[in-house]
Motif scaffolding. Structure first.
Motif, PDB file in Angstrom:
ATOM      1  N   MET A   1       0.841  -1.189   0.000  1.00  0.00           N
ATOM      2  CA  MET A   1       0.000   0.000   0.000  1.00  0.00           C
ATOM      3  C   MET A   1       0.882   1.246   0.000  1.00  0.00           C
ATOM      4  O   MET A   1       1.760   1.409   0.848  1.00  0.00           O
ATOM      5  CB  MET A   1      -0.900   0.000   1.240  1.00  0.00           C
ATOM      6  CG  MET A   1      -1.902   1.132   1.260  1.00  0.00           C
ATOM      7  SD  MET A   1      -3.023   1.036   2.688  1.00  0.00           S
ATOM      8  CE  MET A   1      -1.867   1.425   4.006  1.00  0.00           C
ATOM      9  N   GLY A   4      -2.716   5.751   2.449  1.00  0.00           N
ATOM     10  CA  GLY A   4      -3.965   5.360   3.088  1.00  0.00           C
ATOM     11  C   GLY A   4      -3.743   5.052   4.554  1.00  0.00           C
ATOM     12  O   GLY A   4      -2.870   5.632   5.204  1.00  0.00           O
ATOM     13  N   GLU A   6      -3.211   2.044   7.619  1.00  0.00           N
ATOM     14  CA  GLU A   6      -2.757   0.685   7.855  1.00  0.00           C
ATOM     15  C   GLU A   6      -2.488   0.471   9.332  1.00  0.00           C
ATOM     16  O   GLU A   6      -1.856   1.309   9.981  1.00  0.00           O
ATOM     17  CB  GLU A   6      -1.478   0.405   7.046  1.00  0.00           C
ATOM     18  CG  GLU A   6      -0.935  -1.003   7.204  1.00  0.00           C
ATOM     19  CD  GLU A   6       0.298  -1.232   6.340  1.00  0.00           C
ATOM     20  OE1 GLU A   6       0.131  -1.532   5.141  1.00  0.00           O
ATOM     21  OE2 GLU A   6       1.413  -1.077   6.860  1.00  0.00           O
ATOM     22  N   ASP A  17      -6.233  -2.400   6.655  1.00  0.00           N
ATOM     23  CA  ASP A  17      -5.681  -1.387   5.761  1.00  0.00           C
ATOM     24  C   ASP A  17      -6.787  -0.881   4.848  1.00  0.00           C
ATOM     25  O   ASP A  17      -7.910  -1.401   4.853  1.00  0.00           O
ATOM     26  CB  ASP A  17      -4.456  -1.883   4.980  1.00  0.00           C
ATOM     27  CG  ASP A  17      -4.784  -2.931   3.935  1.00  0.00           C
ATOM     28  OD1 ASP A  17      -5.849  -2.854   3.303  1.00  0.00           O
ATOM     29  OD2 ASP A  17      -3.964  -3.839   3.745  1.00  0.00           O
ATOM     30  N   SER A  18      -6.501   0.137   4.076  1.00  0.00           N
ATOM     31  CA  SER A  18      -7.537   0.800   3.283  1.00  0.00           C
ATOM     32  C   SER A  18      -7.605   0.284   1.849  1.00  0.00           C
ATOM     33  O   SER A  18      -8.169   0.949   0.984  1.00  0.00           O
ATOM     34  CB  SER A  18      -7.302   2.316   3.279  1.00  0.00           C
ATOM     35  OG  SER A  18      -5.971   2.636   2.934  1.00  0.00           O
ATOM     36  N   GLU A  19      -7.051  -0.907   1.602  1.00  0.00           N
ATOM     37  CA  GLU A  19      -7.139  -1.495   0.270  1.00  0.00           C
ATOM     38  C   GLU A  19      -7.861  -2.836   0.262  1.00  0.00           C
ATOM     39  O   GLU A  19      -8.539  -3.164  -0.700  1.00  0.00           O
ATOM     40  CB  GLU A  19      -5.730  -1.665  -0.333  1.00  0.00           C
ATOM     41  CG  GLU A  19      -5.050  -0.350  -0.671  1.00  0.00           C
ATOM     42  CD  GLU A  19      -3.748  -0.556  -1.418  1.00  0.00           C
ATOM     43  OE1 GLU A  19      -3.463  -1.695  -1.828  1.00  0.00           O
ATOM     44  OE2 GLU A  19      -3.006   0.428  -1.592  1.00  0.00           O
ATOM     45  N   PHE A  20      -7.690  -3.618   1.315  1.00  0.00           N
ATOM     46  CA  PHE A  20      -8.217  -4.986   1.315  1.00  0.00           C
ATOM     47  C   PHE A  20      -9.032  -5.243   2.572  1.00  0.00           C
ATOM     48  O   PHE A  20      -8.655  -4.833   3.661  1.00  0.00           O
ATOM     49  CB  PHE A  20      -7.076  -6.009   1.230  1.00  0.00           C
ATOM     50  CG  PHE A  20      -6.209  -5.851   0.015  1.00  0.00           C
ATOM     51  CD1 PHE A  20      -6.653  -6.272  -1.232  1.00  0.00           C
ATOM     52  CD2 PHE A  20      -4.963  -5.263   0.124  1.00  0.00           C
ATOM     53  CE1 PHE A  20      -5.851  -6.115  -2.352  1.00  0.00           C
ATOM     54  CE2 PHE A  20      -4.156  -5.106  -0.992  1.00  0.00           C
ATOM     55  CZ  PHE A  20      -4.602  -5.537  -2.229  1.00  0.00           C
ATOM     56  N   THR A  21     -10.147  -5.962   2.393  1.00  0.00           N
ATOM     57  CA  THR A  21     -10.901  -6.406   3.550  1.00  0.00           C
ATOM     58  C   THR A  21     -10.325  -7.721   4.063  1.00  0.00           C
ATOM     59  O   THR A  21      -9.618  -8.431   3.344  1.00  0.00           O
ATOM     60  CB  THR A  21     -12.387  -6.593   3.197  1.00  0.00           C
ATOM     61  OG1 THR A  21     -13.116  -6.838   4.399  1.00  0.00           O
ATOM     62  CG2 THR A  21     -12.593  -7.761   2.247  1.00  0.00           C
ATOM     63  N   TRP A 119     -13.503   2.656   4.098  1.00  0.00           N
ATOM     64  CA  TRP A 119     -13.915   2.283   2.752  1.00  0.00           C
ATOM     65  C   TRP A 119     -12.707   2.291   1.815  1.00  0.00           C
ATOM     66  O   TRP A 119     -11.712   2.984   2.069  1.00  0.00           O
ATOM     67  CB  TRP A 119     -14.949   3.271   2.202  1.00  0.00           C
ATOM     68  CG  TRP A 119     -16.277   3.263   2.888  1.00  0.00           C
ATOM     69  CD1 TRP A 119     -17.410   2.605   2.497  1.00  0.00           C
ATOM     70  CD2 TRP A 119     -16.653   3.983   4.068  1.00  0.00           C
ATOM     71  NE1 TRP A 119     -18.448   2.858   3.355  1.00  0.00           N
ATOM     72  CE2 TRP A 119     -18.018   3.708   4.339  1.00  0.00           C
ATOM     73  CE3 TRP A 119     -15.958   4.840   4.942  1.00  0.00           C
ATOM     74  CZ2 TRP A 119     -18.695   4.237   5.425  1.00  0.00           C
ATOM     75  CZ3 TRP A 119     -16.634   5.369   6.032  1.00  0.00           C
ATOM     76  CH2 TRP A 119     -17.989   5.071   6.261  1.00  0.00           C
ATOM     77  N   ASP A 120     -12.803   1.523   0.727  1.00  0.00           N
ATOM     78  CA  ASP A 120     -11.743   1.591  -0.273  1.00  0.00           C
ATOM     79  C   ASP A 120     -12.083   2.671  -1.296  1.00  0.00           C
ATOM     80  O   ASP A 120     -13.078   3.408  -1.166  1.00  0.00           O
ATOM     81  CB  ASP A 120     -11.504   0.232  -0.935  1.00  0.00           C
ATOM     82  CG  ASP A 120     -12.678  -0.249  -1.782  1.00  0.00           C
ATOM     83  OD1 ASP A 120     -13.628   0.532  -1.998  1.00  0.00           O
ATOM     84  OD2 ASP A 120     -12.638  -1.404  -2.239  1.00  0.00           O
ATOM     85  N   LEU A 126     -14.698  -1.700   3.967  1.00  0.00           N
ATOM     86  CA  LEU A 126     -13.659  -2.660   4.300  1.00  0.00           C
ATOM     87  C   LEU A 126     -13.626  -3.007   5.779  1.00  0.00           C
ATOM     88  O   LEU A 126     -13.275  -4.126   6.158  1.00  0.00           O
ATOM     89  CB  LEU A 126     -12.281  -2.103   3.914  1.00  0.00           C
ATOM     90  CG  LEU A 126     -12.045  -1.809   2.435  1.00  0.00           C
ATOM     91  CD1 LEU A 126     -10.663  -1.209   2.252  1.00  0.00           C
ATOM     92  CD2 LEU A 126     -12.202  -3.070   1.603  1.00  0.00           C
TER      93      LEU A 126
END
Length: 224
Positions: A1, A4, A6, A17-21, A119-120, A126
């Protein structure tokens, strides 16, 4: 990442983190006999699970002795509205279906009245502080073939086992044990699971007209 939010835990493992659930607990509770003279169990989730794919259901029998045989699991409902699940005891010689469960998915649900949400970039939720994560604890497929006998109908039945210590709080993914397996003829094999608390073993059983000995299905476990 690259940018964002983490979070990492004390072992430097990324937990949010702000990319993956992550694998999020969407429902939890207990299951018990509800039909079929105590052999079948239908459990309703506290609220419908709105994912398109069926939730992953992890269960644990409440017994500490004897054999809990679990089979024929299916998730009830439809994409966007999964309402519960069904599971059945193996037969009258195994324990009735009683225990705890939690249902998971790779998508958070907006439940918390206060706390934090994440949210992403496409507005997919997420993280919600009201939906905890499940932690995978182990998986294995080192089954040992034990024997073959026949059902009352004369169909070959294979037994596979692995020594197991059933640690407190650990639940097994039951979805994979609900699927029929490939056979060496046009028909599929039925698949069953036994929790042998007294003997310290986990068993997988396959039943089919042509029942090959190869068996590599992983058993997957997780905790809240």
């Amino acid at each position: 990442m690259t940018y964002g939010l983490e979070f990492t835990n004390e072992s430097n493992v990324v937990t949010v983190d702000s990319e993956f659930t992550r694998l999020v607990v969407l429902a939890k509770g207990t299951y018990s006999p509800t039909q079929e003279s105590g052999l079948g169990s239908v459990t309703s989730f506290p609220r419908a699970i709105t994912s398109q794919e069926p939730p992953l259901v992890f269960i644990r029998p409440s017994a500490t002795s004897g054999i809990a045989g679990l089979c024929q699991m299916r998730v009830l409902g439809s994409p966007g509205a999964w309402t519960g699940f069904y599971v059945r005891a193996y037969d009258v010689n195994t324990l009735q279906p009683n225990g705890s469960y939690f249902a998971c998915g790779f998508a958070a649900t907006a439940l918390a009245e206060y706390g934090m949400r994440l949210w992403d970039g496409s507005s997919k939720l997420l993280f919600d502080s009201g939906t905890p994560y499940a932690r995978f604890t182990r998986a294995f497929q080192n089954w040992s073939y034990v024997k073959t006998d026949s059902t009352a109908q004369g169909t070959p039945r294979n037994y596979y086992r692995v020594a197991f210590n059933f640690p407190a709080g650990e639940h097994m993914l039951i979805n994979s044990f609900s699927m029929p397996m490939l056979n060496d003829d046009p028909f599929s094999r039925a698949l069953y699971c036994w929790w042998d608390f007294s003997g310290g073993n986990l068993y997988a059983l396959t039943v089919g007209a042509g029942n090959p000995f190869a068996f590599f299905l992983p058993a997957v476990f997780a905790k809240l």
